[in-house]
Design a protein around this motif. Structure first.
Motif, PDB file in Angstrom:
ATOM      1  N   PRO A  15       1.958  -7.008  -3.846  1.00 35.24           N
ATOM      2  CA  PRO A  15       2.430  -7.465  -2.536  1.00 35.24           C
ATOM      3  C   PRO A  15       3.641  -6.647  -2.101  1.00 35.24           C
ATOM      4  CG  PRO A  15       3.148  -8.967  -4.245  1.00 35.24           C
ATOM      5  CD  PRO A  15       2.250  -7.971  -4.911  1.00 35.24           C
ATOM      6  N   GLN A  16       3.742  -6.401  -0.808  1.00 37.56           N
ATOM      7  CA  GLN A  16       4.896  -5.670  -0.286  1.00 37.56           C
ATOM      8  C   GLN A  16       6.059  -6.650  -0.126  1.00 37.56           C
ATOM      9  OE1 GLN A  16       4.231  -3.473   3.303  1.00 37.56           O
ATOM     10  NE2 GLN A  16       6.103  -2.310   3.075  1.00 37.56           N
ATOM     11  N   THR A  17       7.126  -6.412  -0.882  1.00 34.77           N
ATOM     12  CA  THR A  17       8.275  -7.317  -0.857  1.00 34.77           C
ATOM     13  C   THR A  17       9.568  -6.613  -0.476  1.00 34.77           C
ATOM     14  OG1 THR A  17       8.772  -6.946  -3.181  1.00 34.77           O
ATOM     15  CG2 THR A  17       7.266  -8.770  -2.651  1.00 34.77           C
ATOM     16  N   LYS A  18       9.663  -5.315  -0.794  1.00 31.16           N
ATOM     17  CA  LYS A  18      10.894  -4.544  -0.593  1.00 31.16           C
ATOM     18  C   LYS A  18      12.086  -5.252  -1.232  1.00 31.16           C
ATOM     19  CE  LYS A  18       9.381  -2.238   3.605  1.00 31.16           C
ATOM     20  NZ  LYS A  18       9.062  -0.954   3.090  1.00 31.16           N
ATOM     21  N   GLN A  19      11.825  -5.888  -2.407  1.00 30.98           N
ATOM     22  CA  GLN A  19      12.883  -6.592  -3.131  1.00 30.98           C
ATOM     23  C   GLN A  19      13.032  -6.016  -4.525  1.00 30.98           C
ATOM     24  OE1 GLN A  19      11.904 -10.744  -2.850  1.00 30.98           O
ATOM     25  NE2 GLN A  19      12.604 -10.887  -0.747  1.00 30.98           N
ATOM     26  N   PRO A  54       0.826  -1.209   0.000  1.00 28.25           N
ATOM     27  CA  PRO A  54       0.000   0.000   0.000  1.00 28.25           C
ATOM     28  C   PRO A  54       0.863   1.262   0.000  1.00 28.25           C
ATOM     29  CG  PRO A  54      -0.237  -1.223   2.075  1.00 28.25           C
ATOM     30  CD  PRO A  54       0.707  -1.991   1.209  1.00 28.25           C
ATOM     31  N   MET A  55       0.534   2.177  -0.866  1.00 28.58           N
ATOM     32  CA  MET A  55       1.235   3.472  -0.902  1.00 28.58           C
ATOM     33  C   MET A  55       0.414   4.462  -1.694  1.00 28.58           C
ATOM     34  SD  MET A  55       4.377   2.855  -3.630  1.00 28.58           S
ATOM     35  CE  MET A  55       5.123   1.590  -2.651  1.00 28.58           C
ATOM     36  N   GLY A  56       0.627   5.738  -1.402  1.00 28.53           N
ATOM     37  CA  GLY A  56      -0.058   6.799  -2.119  1.00 28.53           C
ATOM     38  C   GLY A  56       0.611   7.066  -3.454  1.00 28.53           C
ATOM     39  N   ILE A  57      -0.205   7.331  -4.457  1.00 29.16           N
ATOM     40  CA  ILE A  57       0.274   7.653  -5.803  1.00 29.16           C
ATOM     41  C   ILE A  57      -0.071   9.116  -6.061  1.00 29.16           C
ATOM     42  CG2 ILE A  57      -0.046   7.150  -8.265  1.00 29.16           C
ATOM     43  CD1 ILE A  57       1.406   4.932  -6.763  1.00 29.16           C
ATOM     44  N   PRO A  58       0.864   9.884  -6.630  1.00 30.72           N
ATOM     45  CA  PRO A  58       0.590  11.300  -6.885  1.00 30.72           C
ATOM     46  C   PRO A  58      -0.642  11.511  -7.778  1.00 30.72           C
ATOM     47  CG  PRO A  58       2.910  10.803  -7.252  1.00 30.72           C
ATOM     48  CD  PRO A  58       2.209   9.496  -7.054  1.00 30.72           C
ATOM     49  N   ASP A  59      -1.367  12.579  -7.508  1.00 26.22           N
ATOM     50  CA  ASP A  59      -2.518  12.950  -8.331  1.00 26.22           C
ATOM     51  C   ASP A  59      -2.037  13.557  -9.645  1.00 26.22           C
ATOM     52  OD1 ASP A  59      -4.368  12.195  -6.375  1.00 26.22           O
ATOM     53  OD2 ASP A  59      -4.277  14.162  -5.398  1.00 26.22           O
ATOM     54  N   PRO A  66      14.315 -21.671 -12.394  1.00 20.47           N
ATOM     55  CA  PRO A  66      14.099 -22.617 -11.303  1.00 20.47           C
ATOM     56  C   PRO A  66      14.180 -21.911  -9.958  1.00 20.47           C
ATOM     57  CG  PRO A  66      16.030 -23.227 -12.632  1.00 20.47           C
ATOM     58  CD  PRO A  66      15.497 -21.937 -13.165  1.00 20.47           C
ATOM     59  N   GLU A  67      13.390 -22.383  -9.009  1.00 19.06           N
ATOM     60  CA  GLU A  67      13.456 -21.843  -7.651  1.00 19.06           C
ATOM     61  C   GLU A  67      14.696 -22.391  -6.979  1.00 19.06           C
ATOM     62  OE1 GLU A  67      11.604 -19.623  -6.305  1.00 19.06           O
ATOM     63  OE2 GLU A  67       9.850 -19.540  -7.562  1.00 19.06           O
ATOM     64  N   PRO A  68      15.343 -21.792  -5.999  1.00 18.56           N
ATOM     65  CA  PRO A  68      14.993 -20.439  -5.576  1.00 18.56           C
ATOM     66  C   PRO A  68      15.571 -19.419  -6.559  1.00 18.56           C
ATOM     67  CG  PRO A  68      16.830 -21.202  -4.279  1.00 18.56           C
ATOM     68  CD  PRO A  68      16.438 -22.339  -5.200  1.00 18.56           C
ATOM     69  N   SER A  69      14.810 -18.404  -6.795  1.00 22.57           N
ATOM     70  CA  SER A  69      15.218 -17.337  -7.694  1.00 22.57           C
ATOM     71  C   SER A  69      14.626 -16.060  -7.130  1.00 22.57           C
ATOM     72  CB  SER A  69      14.679 -17.634  -9.097  1.00 22.57           C
ATOM     73  OG  SER A  69      15.092 -16.645  -9.996  1.00 22.57           O
ATOM     74  N   TYR A  70      14.673 -14.990  -7.910  1.00 26.84           N
ATOM     75  CA  TYR A  70      14.041 -13.764  -7.493  1.00 26.84           C
ATOM     76  C   TYR A  70      12.536 -14.005  -7.494  1.00 26.84           C
ATOM     77  CZ  TYR A  70      18.524 -11.928  -9.023  1.00 26.84           C
ATOM     78  OH  TYR A  70      19.869 -11.707  -9.190  1.00 26.84           O
ATOM     79  N   GLY A  71      11.839 -13.471  -6.519  1.00 28.02           N
ATOM     80  CA  GLY A  71      10.384 -13.553  -6.487  1.00 28.02           C
ATOM     81  C   GLY A  71       9.886 -14.981  -6.529  1.00 28.02           C
ATOM     82  N   ARG A  72       8.904 -15.243  -7.388  1.00 20.88           N
ATOM     83  CA  ARG A  72       8.281 -16.565  -7.504  1.00 20.88           C
ATOM     84  C   ARG A  72       8.725 -17.258  -8.777  1.00 20.88           C
ATOM     85  NH1 ARG A  72       2.098 -15.375  -7.455  1.00 20.88           N
ATOM     86  NH2 ARG A  72       2.857 -14.353  -9.300  1.00 20.88           N
ATOM     87  N   GLY A  73       9.975 -17.184  -9.138  1.00 23.34           N
ATOM     88  CA  GLY A  73      10.423 -17.833 -10.350  1.00 23.34           C
ATOM     89  C   GLY A  73      10.454 -16.904 -11.541  1.00 23.34           C
ATOM     90  N   TRP A  74      10.065 -15.666 -11.336  1.00 25.19           N
ATOM     91  CA  TRP A  74      10.118 -14.682 -12.417  1.00 25.19           C
ATOM     92  C   TRP A  74      11.562 -14.198 -12.548  1.00 25.19           C
ATOM     93  CZ3 TRP A  74       8.741 -12.471 -16.589  1.00 25.19           C
ATOM     94  CH2 TRP A  74       9.056 -11.146 -16.851  1.00 25.19           C
ATOM     95  N   PRO A  75      12.085 -14.131 -13.778  1.00 21.96           N
ATOM     96  CA  PRO A  75      13.496 -13.741 -13.939  1.00 21.96           C
ATOM     97  C   PRO A  75      13.775 -12.332 -13.470  1.00 21.96           C
ATOM     98  CG  PRO A  75      12.411 -13.914 -16.067  1.00 21.96           C
ATOM     99  CD  PRO A  75      11.425 -14.356 -15.032  1.00 21.96           C
TER     100      PRO A  75
END
Length: 159
Positions: free
Chosen positions: A55-59, A39-44, A150-159
């Motif tokens: 999802p909040q991952t901070k990655q 969750p975060m505010g987006i400029p108008d 292949p896991e483990p990788s960044y995120g859920r397997g996304w390059p």
């Protein structure tokens, strides 16, 4: 109309304060999808866009990019990082090439560090994972949806 009408521009957002600076570089005909890192505010006052709370991952933004791919409705996608500018004519330069040659995607403006060497365009034939910024890629949505490391990788397997 140009080829931008067939393009979804996906921006994983962790620094929303930069969005007004990059918004002007996204073609008006392109679909712009903003995926936040939690969750975060987006400029108008931004140009029209689709906003999805990711999802909040901070990655690395991998899960946000996957959510953007799932939300995209156009046949081609480009990942615009929230601290980069897009070349506004990018779709007009690359989409006709992809359509005519039936390639899955194009690496461009490429600078990579591969085995302690710096390469400029043309890209090396083999690029190691983690050596290419997603902002250097425009490709077919369906082809990108099939990519997995292949896991483990960044995120859920996304390059």
């Amino acid at each position: 109309m140009g080829h931008a009408q067939s393009l979804s521009v996906i921006t994983a957002v962790s620094r929303p304060e930069f969005l007004p600076l990059i918004a002007w570089s996204v073609p008006a005909e392109a679909e712009w999808i903003l995926i936040t890192d939690g969750p975060m505010g987006i400029p108008d006052g931004l140009r029209p866009h689709l906003l999805v709370e990711g999802p909040q991952t901070k990655q690395y933004g991998d899960r946000q990019k996957r959510a953007g791919l799932e939300a995209a409705t156009r046949p081609f996608v480009y990942f615009l990082d929230d601290d980069n500018l897009m070349l506004p004519i990018l779709a007009d330069l690359l989409v006709p090439y992809l359509e005519n040659e039936k390639h899955a995607g194009v690496l461009f403006g490429l600078v990579v560090n591969l085995e302690n060497q710096t390469h400029l365009w043309p890209a090396p034939l083999k690029v190691k994972r983690g050596r290419v910024d997603t902002a250097m890629f425009l490709g077919r949505r369906n082809a990108i949806m099939k990519l997995r490391f292949p896991e483990p990788s960044y995120g859920r397997g996304w390059p």
